[in-house]
Design a protein around this motif. Structure first.
Motif, PDB file in Angstrom:
ATOM      1  N   CYS A  60       7.109  -1.526   1.468  1.00  0.00           N
ATOM      2  CA  CYS A  60       8.060  -1.779   2.548  1.00  0.00           C
ATOM      3  C   CYS A  60       9.488  -1.857   2.005  1.00  0.00           C
ATOM      4  O   CYS A  60       9.702  -2.330   0.876  1.00  0.00           O
ATOM      5  CB  CYS A  60       7.730  -3.094   3.259  1.00  0.00           C
ATOM      6  SG  CYS A  60       6.333  -2.993   4.395  1.00  0.00           S
ATOM      7  N   HIS A  76       8.044  -6.838   8.648  1.00  0.00           N
ATOM      8  CA  HIS A  76       6.698  -6.335   8.962  1.00  0.00           C
ATOM      9  C   HIS A  76       6.378  -6.480  10.444  1.00  0.00           C
ATOM     10  O   HIS A  76       5.206  -6.498  10.828  1.00  0.00           O
ATOM     11  CB  HIS A  76       5.632  -7.029   8.119  1.00  0.00           C
ATOM     12  CG  HIS A  76       6.024  -7.195   6.681  1.00  0.00           C
ATOM     13  ND1 HIS A  76       6.331  -6.125   5.878  1.00  0.00           N
ATOM     14  CD2 HIS A  76       6.191  -8.319   5.927  1.00  0.00           C
ATOM     15  CE1 HIS A  76       6.667  -6.570   4.665  1.00  0.00           C
ATOM     16  NE2 HIS A  76       6.591  -7.887   4.672  1.00  0.00           N
ATOM     17  N   ALA A 100       6.605  -5.327  14.616  1.00  0.00           N
ATOM     18  CA  ALA A 100       6.296  -4.074  15.304  1.00  0.00           C
ATOM     19  C   ALA A 100       7.526  -3.176  15.447  1.00  0.00           C
ATOM     20  O   ALA A 100       7.393  -1.958  15.576  1.00  0.00           O
ATOM     21  CB  ALA A 100       5.707  -4.376  16.684  1.00  0.00           C
ATOM     22  N   CYS A 105       7.949   0.150   8.232  1.00  0.00           N
ATOM     23  CA  CYS A 105       7.000  -0.829   7.716  1.00  0.00           C
ATOM     24  C   CYS A 105       5.735  -0.129   7.224  1.00  0.00           C
ATOM     25  O   CYS A 105       5.163   0.719   7.911  1.00  0.00           O
ATOM     26  CB  CYS A 105       6.639  -1.851   8.791  1.00  0.00           C
ATOM     27  SG  CYS A 105       5.508  -3.146   8.220  1.00  0.00           S
ATOM     28  N   ASP A 159       2.419   0.091   9.332  1.00  0.00           N
ATOM     29  CA  ASP A 159       2.186   1.184  10.288  1.00  0.00           C
ATOM     30  C   ASP A 159       1.504   2.358   9.603  1.00  0.00           C
ATOM     31  O   ASP A 159       0.616   3.003  10.176  1.00  0.00           O
ATOM     32  CB  ASP A 159       3.519   1.609  10.915  1.00  0.00           C
ATOM     33  CG  ASP A 159       4.107   0.542  11.811  1.00  0.00           C
ATOM     34  OD1 ASP A 159       3.326  -0.130  12.506  1.00  0.00           O
ATOM     35  OD2 ASP A 159       5.339   0.357  11.798  1.00  0.00           O
ATOM     36  N   ASP A 160       1.911   2.636   8.383  1.00  0.00           N
ATOM     37  CA  ASP A 160       1.249   3.718   7.633  1.00  0.00           C
ATOM     38  C   ASP A 160      -0.212   3.357   7.366  1.00  0.00           C
ATOM     39  O   ASP A 160      -1.105   4.208   7.468  1.00  0.00           O
ATOM     40  CB  ASP A 160       1.970   3.949   6.296  1.00  0.00           C
ATOM     41  CG  ASP A 160       3.384   4.475   6.504  1.00  0.00           C
ATOM     42  OD1 ASP A 160       3.631   5.099   7.553  1.00  0.00           O
ATOM     43  OD2 ASP A 160       4.234   4.249   5.614  1.00  0.00           O
ATOM     44  N   LEU A 196      -2.089   1.487   9.179  1.00  0.00           N
ATOM     45  CA  LEU A 196      -2.838   1.625  10.428  1.00  0.00           C
ATOM     46  C   LEU A 196      -3.207   3.082  10.688  1.00  0.00           C
ATOM     47  O   LEU A 196      -4.343   3.393  11.064  1.00  0.00           O
ATOM     48  CB  LEU A 196      -2.010   1.068  11.594  1.00  0.00           C
ATOM     49  CG  LEU A 196      -1.913  -0.452  11.715  1.00  0.00           C
ATOM     50  CD1 LEU A 196      -0.891  -0.848  12.780  1.00  0.00           C
ATOM     51  CD2 LEU A 196      -3.272  -1.057  12.057  1.00  0.00           C
ATOM     52  N   ARG A 217       1.562  -9.876  13.819  1.00  0.00           N
ATOM     53  CA  ARG A 217       2.781  -9.553  14.554  1.00  0.00           C
ATOM     54  C   ARG A 217       2.945 -10.422  15.795  1.00  0.00           C
ATOM     55  O   ARG A 217       4.066 -10.685  16.239  1.00  0.00           O
ATOM     56  CB  ARG A 217       2.782  -8.067  14.907  1.00  0.00           C
ATOM     57  CG  ARG A 217       3.046  -7.212  13.677  1.00  0.00           C
ATOM     58  CD  ARG A 217       3.005  -5.731  13.942  1.00  0.00           C
ATOM     59  NE  ARG A 217       3.578  -4.993  12.805  1.00  0.00           N
ATOM     60  CZ  ARG A 217       3.551  -3.679  12.679  1.00  0.00           C
ATOM     61  NH1 ARG A 217       2.949  -2.925  13.611  1.00  0.00           N
ATOM     62  NH2 ARG A 217       4.110  -3.104  11.622  1.00  0.00           N
TER      63      ARG A 217
END
Length: 342
Positions: free
Chosen positions: A298, A304, A306, A311, A314-315, A317, A331
């Motif tokens: 990051c 971190h 939404a 962030c 997100d990658d 996920l 979050r």
């Protein structure tokens, strides 16, 4: 003006001398040593009076006399909470009408604290010196609320306490659905039901001081009465309309566990919210070890959340490496610091 007043008073006039200042009584650096003070643990607090259990050799004795005490004036505004280790002087006989004084609060090994809401700047220390935080959650009636579980986990990790999930009413719902969400965190768990075997829970509690925390109606008082038969904690019921329980325990109370293994539990009042205003945003990710390791790439200053554009969560996920429920829970906590909990 100064010249006109010069010589107005002679050395024989009382106005010549400086008026005595307030509080000019010389103060001594010597403080009472309280050599006769004895060690004790705070069992409960009620309107400025403290019930204490005197320390003895070996495990706590459920039959040990309770001592009523007040806080000595030199302690000032220093708070004294359940679980505090203190030194006490005065009448420690425990007889009716006896009153002792707490003269020292020992250094705390852990502190469980919360704020009333996420935007409340005032921290409230709930319990001191506990080793475990047992998060009691019903699997049904009332439905489990992940918000409290997540917040309690954050409170446990940031205070140095070991969290334990205690899922009650397993006869009403399958625990696997909830456990699957938290299994990646490596948090210990036990499952109970009314009239069921409490052996696994007793093993977790043996030899440790543990705090029981949970919403009203989740079966916490029922557990306490089963673990400590003479506790006589009032059992509440869940409102059929709101799905929430009513408060039964009104104050935190330390109860020694029976048996040779020792240990104690601290029953706390059922709570409706658990504010985290005292926890800095950068501390939250540390309470989620499975996510923390994914944020190494990051950019600096990333919260971190939404809304963060780059962030690494997100990658993770998108690549299927992160548990969506865990990311959502984290979050949600991050956002809840500025949005009141309902």
């Amino acid at each position: 003006m100064a010249g006109r007043n010069a010589g107005r008073y002679s050395e024989h006039d009382h106005e010549h001398y400086e008026r005595p200042r307030r509080r000019t009584r010389p103060r001594t650096k010597d403080r009472p040593t309280y050599d006769d003070a004895v060690d004790a643990v705070v069992v409960t607090v009620d309107r400025g009076r403290f019930t204490l259990e005197l320390d003895g050799a070996g495990p706590r004795d459920p039959e040990a006399p309770r001592v009523l005490a007040m806080k000595a004036r030199p302690l000032g505004r220093k708070g004294v909470v359940v679980g505090d280790r203190v030194r006490v002087v005065g009448d420690v006989s425990g007889e009716d009408g006896a009153l002792a004084r707490i003269v020292e609060v020992r250094e705390r090994s852990t502190i469980l604290r919360r704020t009333a809401d996420d935007d409340d700047p005032v921290e409230r220390v709930i319990v001191a010196n506990a080793e475990q935080l047992v998060i009691v959650t019903a699997l049904a009636d009332p439905e489990p609320r992940q918000g409290l579980i997540d917040r309690a986990l954050v409170a446990a990790f940031t205070s140095g306490m070991t969290p334990v999930l205690c899922l009650t009413k397993a006869d009403l719902a399958d625990p696997e659905i909830l456990l699957s969400t938290y299994r990646s965190l490596g948090v210990p768990w036990v499952v109970t039901q009314r009239g069921g075997d409490l052996g696994p829970l007793r093993e977790r509690l043996a030899g440790r001081t543990s705090v029981l925390l949970g919403h009203s109606g989740v079966g916490k008082s029922t557990l306490v009465n089963a673990l400590v038969p003479d506790a006589d904690r009032e059992v509440g019921h869940v409102n059929a309309v709101t799905g929430r329980g009513r408060h039964t325990s009104t104050s935190a109370y330390l109860l020694p566990l029976p048996g040779a293994a020792g240990g104690a539990i601290i029953d706390t009042p059922g709570i409706r919210s658990f504010g985290l205003a005292h926890v800095r945003p950068e501390q939250l990710i540390e309470a989620f070890p499975d996510l923390d390791e994914m944020t190494e790439d990051c950019p600096r200053g990333c919260t971190h959340g939404a809304e963060e554009p780059e962030c690494a969560l997100d990658d993770a996920l998108l690549e299927g490496r992160a548990d969506p429920d865990r990311v959502q829970s984290f979050r949600r906590l991050l956002a809840a610091r500025s949005v009141p909990e309902h």
